[in-house]
Design a protein around this motif. Structure first.
Motif, PDB file in Angstrom:
ATOM      1  N   SER A  82      28.514  32.190  52.197  1.00 56.96           N
ATOM      2  CA  SER A  82      26.841  31.410  52.386  1.00 56.96           C
ATOM      3  C   SER A  82      27.378  29.917  52.450  1.00 56.96           C
ATOM      4  CB  SER A  82      26.586  31.576  50.911  1.00 56.96           C
ATOM      5  OG  SER A  82      27.382  30.593  49.775  1.00 56.96           O
ATOM      6  N   ASP A  84      26.703  27.195  50.826  1.00 60.54           N
ATOM      7  CA  ASP A  84      26.981  26.765  49.951  1.00 60.54           C
ATOM      8  C   ASP A  84      28.215  26.952  50.084  1.00 60.54           C
ATOM      9  OD1 ASP A  84      26.207  29.008  48.795  1.00 60.54           O
ATOM     10  OD2 ASP A  84      25.062  28.016  47.300  1.00 60.54           O
ATOM     11  N   TRP A 158      24.028  34.759  57.158  1.00 63.49           N
ATOM     12  CA  TRP A 158      22.948  33.926  56.634  1.00 63.49           C
ATOM     13  C   TRP A 158      22.032  33.119  57.087  1.00 63.49           C
ATOM     14  CZ3 TRP A 158      23.558  34.440  51.104  1.00 63.49           C
ATOM     15  CH2 TRP A 158      24.764  34.919  50.670  1.00 63.49           C
ATOM     16  N   CYS A 159      20.569  33.122  56.167  1.00 66.64           N
ATOM     17  CA  CYS A 159      19.758  32.227  57.194  1.00 66.64           C
ATOM     18  C   CYS A 159      19.000  31.660  55.666  1.00 66.64           C
ATOM     19  CB  CYS A 159      18.752  33.357  57.403  1.00 66.64           C
ATOM     20  SG  CYS A 159      17.456  31.669  57.754  1.00 66.64           S
ATOM     21  N   GLY A 160      20.199  30.438  55.603  1.00 72.47           N
ATOM     22  CA  GLY A 160      20.100  29.599  53.973  1.00 72.47           C
ATOM     23  C   GLY A 160      20.626  30.140  53.214  1.00 72.47           C
ATOM     24  N   ASP A 161      20.906  29.258  52.171  1.00 78.65           N
ATOM     25  CA  ASP A 161      21.503  29.542  51.243  1.00 78.65           C
ATOM     26  C   ASP A 161      21.043  31.029  50.116  1.00 78.65           C
ATOM     27  OD1 ASP A 161      23.952  28.040  50.854  1.00 78.65           O
ATOM     28  OD2 ASP A 161      22.852  26.424  50.050  1.00 78.65           O
TER      29      ASP A 161
END
Length: 185
Positions: A82, A84, A158-161
Motif C-alpha cells: 500500500s 503508506d 492499490w488505488c490510494g491507501d
C-alpha cells in the motif's frame, strides 16, 4: 540437476556495484518489492518442492532469515505494498486456476506423475480454480480476504491507501479475462 534451476533475489547499488544475493531460499524466490520507505523487502517463495508460492518479508536493517507471512489459500502470484506501507495486497490463485497467456498457478503435486492424456475435470464450484485478493497487515501479519469468493480477480493494484482497482470477472475461465470489467474494491 533435475528440474528448473533454483531462483533467488539479487540486489545491488543503483550504479550496479555491490551485487549480492539477498535471499537464500531452498527452492524459488521471485517477485521482490520494496516497501515505500525501503526498509522491508517482500518477495514470493516456494520453500519446499511440493509447496505453493507464499509471501515472505525481509527487514533490511537486521540480518537474518526472511519471515514467512501467514499462509494464504492457494498460490500467491502477485503482491503490492500500500502507498503508506502498512499493508500488502496479495493476489492468490487456486492450484487449478486458468490464466491468461502462458502463466499458470501450478498443479497439485499428485498430478505431476499423471500421463499427458489424462483428462482434467474442472468445476467453477471448486474453490481451487478462482483467483482472490487478500490484504496482509505488514506489522501484525493479519490476513483478511478482500474480494468476494465468486469474483475472479485477474490483476489488481492499490488505488490510494483505502481502495483497490482490479480487472475481475464472475467466471474464472481464461476466456473471461478478455471481457472483464475494471472494478473498484
Amino acid at each position: 540437476g533435475q528440474g528448473p534451476p533454483k531462483t533467488g533475489v539479487p540486489s545491488a547499488q543503483a550504479d550496479g556495484t555491490g551485487h549480492h544475493t539477498t535471499t537464500t531460499g531452498p527452492e524459488h524466490d521471485v517477485g521482490p518489492r520494496w516497501s515505500p520507505r525501503g526498509r522491508r523487502l517482500s518477495f514470493l517463495s516456494v520453500r519446499s518442492e511440493e509447496g505453493p508460492m507464499q509471501l515472505f518479508l525481509l527487514h533490511v536493517e537486521c540480518l537474518g532469515e526472511a519471515v514467512a507471512m501467514p499462509a494464504i489459500e492457494g498460490t500467491v502470484e502477485e503482491h503490492a505494498w500500500s502507498p503508506d506501507g502498512s499493508r500488502i495486497l496479495v493476489l492468490a490463485a487456486g492450484l487449478h486456476a486458468d490464466s491468461a497467456g502462458a502463466d499458470g498457478s501450478g498443479a497439485l503435486e499428485s498430478e505431476k506423475d499423471l500421463p499427458d492424456w489424462t483428462p482434467k475435470i474442472e468445476s467453477w464450484e471448486d474453490p481451487m480454480v478462482w483467483r482472490r485478493l487478500w490484504v496482509v497487515d505488514a506489522g501484525t501479519g493479519e490476513v483478511r480476504g478482500l474480494s468476494r469468493e465468486d469474483l475472479n480477480v485477474w490483476e489488481a493494484d492499490w488505488c490510494g491507501d483505502d481502495a483497490v482497482v482490479a480487472i475481475a470477472s464472475e467466471d474464472p475461465g481464461e476466456s473471461s479475462w478478455y471481457t472483464s470489467p475494471l472494478v473498484l474494491i
